[in-house]
Design an enzyme around this catalytic site. Structure first.
Site, mmCIF file in Angstrom:
data_model
loop_
_atom_site.group_PDB
_atom_site.id
_atom_site.type_symbol
_atom_site.label_atom_id
_atom_site.label_comp_id
_atom_site.label_asym_id
_atom_site.label_seq_id
_atom_site.Cartn_x
_atom_site.Cartn_y
_atom_site.Cartn_z
ATOM 1 N N GLU A 38 -26.298 6.306 25.593
ATOM 2 C CA GLU A 38 -27.072 5.334 24.800
ATOM 3 C C GLU A 38 -28.451 5.057 25.403
ATOM 4 O O GLU A 38 -29.464 5.144 24.691
ATOM 5 C CB GLU A 38 -26.290 4.037 24.596
ATOM 6 C CG GLU A 38 -27.014 3.081 23.658
ATOM 7 C CD GLU A 38 -26.304 1.747 23.472
ATOM 8 O OE1 GLU A 38 -27.007 0.752 23.217
ATOM 9 O OE2 GLU A 38 -25.059 1.690 23.576
ATOM 10 N N THR A 68 -26.290 -1.767 24.209
ATOM 11 C CA THR A 68 -25.490 -2.678 23.377
ATOM 12 C C THR A 68 -24.128 -3.025 23.959
ATOM 13 O O THR A 68 -23.531 -4.029 23.573
ATOM 14 C CB THR A 68 -25.269 -2.078 21.973
ATOM 15 O OG1 THR A 68 -24.570 -0.827 22.097
ATOM 16 C CG2 THR A 68 -26.590 -1.859 21.250
ATOM 17 N N CYS A 123 -14.601 -1.092 16.735
ATOM 18 C CA CYS A 123 -15.707 -1.808 16.102
ATOM 19 C C CYS A 123 -16.161 -0.980 14.900
ATOM 20 O O CYS A 123 -15.785 0.183 14.747
ATOM 21 C CB CYS A 123 -16.862 -2.004 17.082
ATOM 22 S SG CYS A 123 -17.659 -0.454 17.594
ATOM 23 N N HIS A 175 -23.651 6.872 19.914
ATOM 24 C CA HIS A 175 -24.547 6.374 20.963
ATOM 25 C C HIS A 175 -26.020 6.635 20.674
ATOM 26 O O HIS A 175 -26.884 6.099 21.363
ATOM 27 C CB HIS A 175 -24.184 7.029 22.303
ATOM 28 C CG HIS A 175 -22.721 7.027 22.581
ATOM 29 N ND1 HIS A 175 -21.913 8.137 22.373
ATOM 30 C CD2 HIS A 175 -21.895 6.046 23.018
ATOM 31 C CE1 HIS A 175 -20.666 7.832 22.686
ATOM 32 N NE2 HIS A 175 -20.622 6.580 23.078
ATOM 33 N N HIS A 206 -25.501 7.163 31.002
ATOM 34 C CA HIS A 206 -24.819 6.921 29.730
ATOM 35 C C HIS A 206 -25.712 7.423 28.592
ATOM 36 O O HIS A 206 -26.934 7.302 28.652
ATOM 37 C CB HIS A 206 -24.539 5.423 29.580
ATOM 38 C CG HIS A 206 -23.647 5.067 28.439
ATOM 39 N ND1 HIS A 206 -24.087 5.008 27.132
ATOM 40 C CD2 HIS A 206 -22.324 4.741 28.399
ATOM 41 C CE1 HIS A 206 -23.082 4.663 26.351
ATOM 42 N NE2 HIS A 206 -22.001 4.495 27.093
ATOM 43 N N CYS A 219 -24.330 -5.939 21.147
ATOM 44 C CA CYS A 219 -23.848 -6.014 19.773
ATOM 45 C C CYS A 219 -22.774 -7.091 19.649
ATOM 46 O O CYS A 219 -22.106 -7.456 20.623
ATOM 47 C CB CYS A 219 -23.333 -4.661 19.295
ATOM 48 S SG CYS A 219 -21.718 -4.193 19.926
#
Length: 314
Positions: free
Chosen positions: A133, A170, A12, A81, A131, A198
């Site tokens: 993020e 996301t 991405c 992230h 995680h 996202c």
């Protein structure tokens, strides 16, 4: 063997931008050394190994703040992230040079939490515990943000507030997020929903949900730490009803997976290098159960082919 190249798949824009920034940093001799990445620049070991060959040190630890405490000089790269304000503050206090590779989609969520928490909103944040993020997002306003990973977490919430926003990591499964958000709305009907999955994650999941139905088996090429890669395998099995395996590269393919299989779908996580995925596709296309010479997967992609080419800034 017949292969369906599920599309879109792979890199991405947030991942590509992060890798380009990190590679430019490695080649910029004006930046103070050593150069560190706080965690994995993206969740793919092939990528981090390639950066180590370029002299960039990937640091690991329980969280970004603890990792940063190991660094006393040089340059630090913040991963795609994102990081909490506490991490940014400590980097500044230490006098470190910072290269910020945070994905713009992640930054948007941080901005939402920052702005709305100042207006008195509380947050229900749907994300994966552990995680990086969610760690960064929650760190924007830790006293206002409640992390939930599943419906059971929602049921155990006890939030007393008129103003609540439900948002998310996301890279989650859009179907999981929808279910969890629905439960949260039932419990807190006054809440506003800000779905932050996202577009890249969404279209890759939708492609698997649709195209995996044509396949007997799906192979997802992605790192075990890559949440979006793991979610693609989940979507194949739970939404399309097609058995799926996640692999790091071609060497992890197992011959017995292909027993009785005619058509294999291949997709890749947003942080998976394209040459790694192409090698998997090429192997499966040549695989023939009647020809032993096609049975042994061998990785030939070198680390030099992993990273994107960049122009050296002069």
């Amino acid at each position: 063997m017949n292969v369906v190249k599920i599309s879109p798949r792979g890199y991405c824009y947030g991942v590509v931008d992060a890798m380009v920034l990190a590679r430019q940093a490695a080649q910029n001799l004006d930046l103070p050394r050593p150069i560190y990445i706080l965690g994995m620049i993206v969740h793919n070991k092939h990528v981090t190994d390639a950066f180590e060959e370029e002299g960039i040190i990937s640091l690991d630890g329980p969280n970004r703040l603890d990792i940063l405490k190991q660094v006393d000089k040089g340059t630090v790269i913040f991963t795609a992230h994102g990081v909490s304000p506490q991490v940014r503050k400590l980097a500044k206090e230490k006098g470190l040079t910072v290269v910020d590779a945070t994905c713009p989609d992640v930054t948007r969520t941080h901005d939402l939490i920052r702005e709305k928490s100042q207006e008195g909103y509380k947050f229900i944040y749907v994300g994966k515990k552990g995680h990086p993020e969610p760690e960064g997002a929650i760190g924007v306003a830790p006293e206002f943000v409640h992390l939930v990973e599943n419906v059971e977490d929602v049921e155990s919430l006890d939030i007393s507030a008129d103003k609540i926003i439900i948002t998310n990591q996301t890279t989650m499964s859009q179907w999981d997020v929808s279910e969890i958000m629905k439960k949260a709305m039932e419990k807190y009907p006054q809440a506003e929903v800000h779905n932050e999955i996202c577009l890249a994650t969404q279209v890759r999941q939708e492609a698997v949900a649709e195209q995996a139905r044509e396949c007997d088996l799906v192979i997802v090429v992605g790192d075990p730490k890559s949440n979006n890669s793991n979610r693609l395998a989940q979507v194949s099995e739970q939404i399309a009803g097609t058995k799926a395996y996640r692999i790091g590269d071609v060497t992890e393919l197992q011959q017995e997976w292909f027993d009785g299989v005619e058509t294999v779908g291949v997709t890749a996580g947003a942080s998976t290098p394209t040459p790694i995925t192409k090698e998997v596709i090429a192997f499966i296309e040549k695989y023939d159960p009647s020809k032993p010479e096609t049975w042994t997967p061998e990785r030939k992609v070198t680390l030099q082919k992993i990273l994107p080419k960049v122009k050296i800034k002069k």
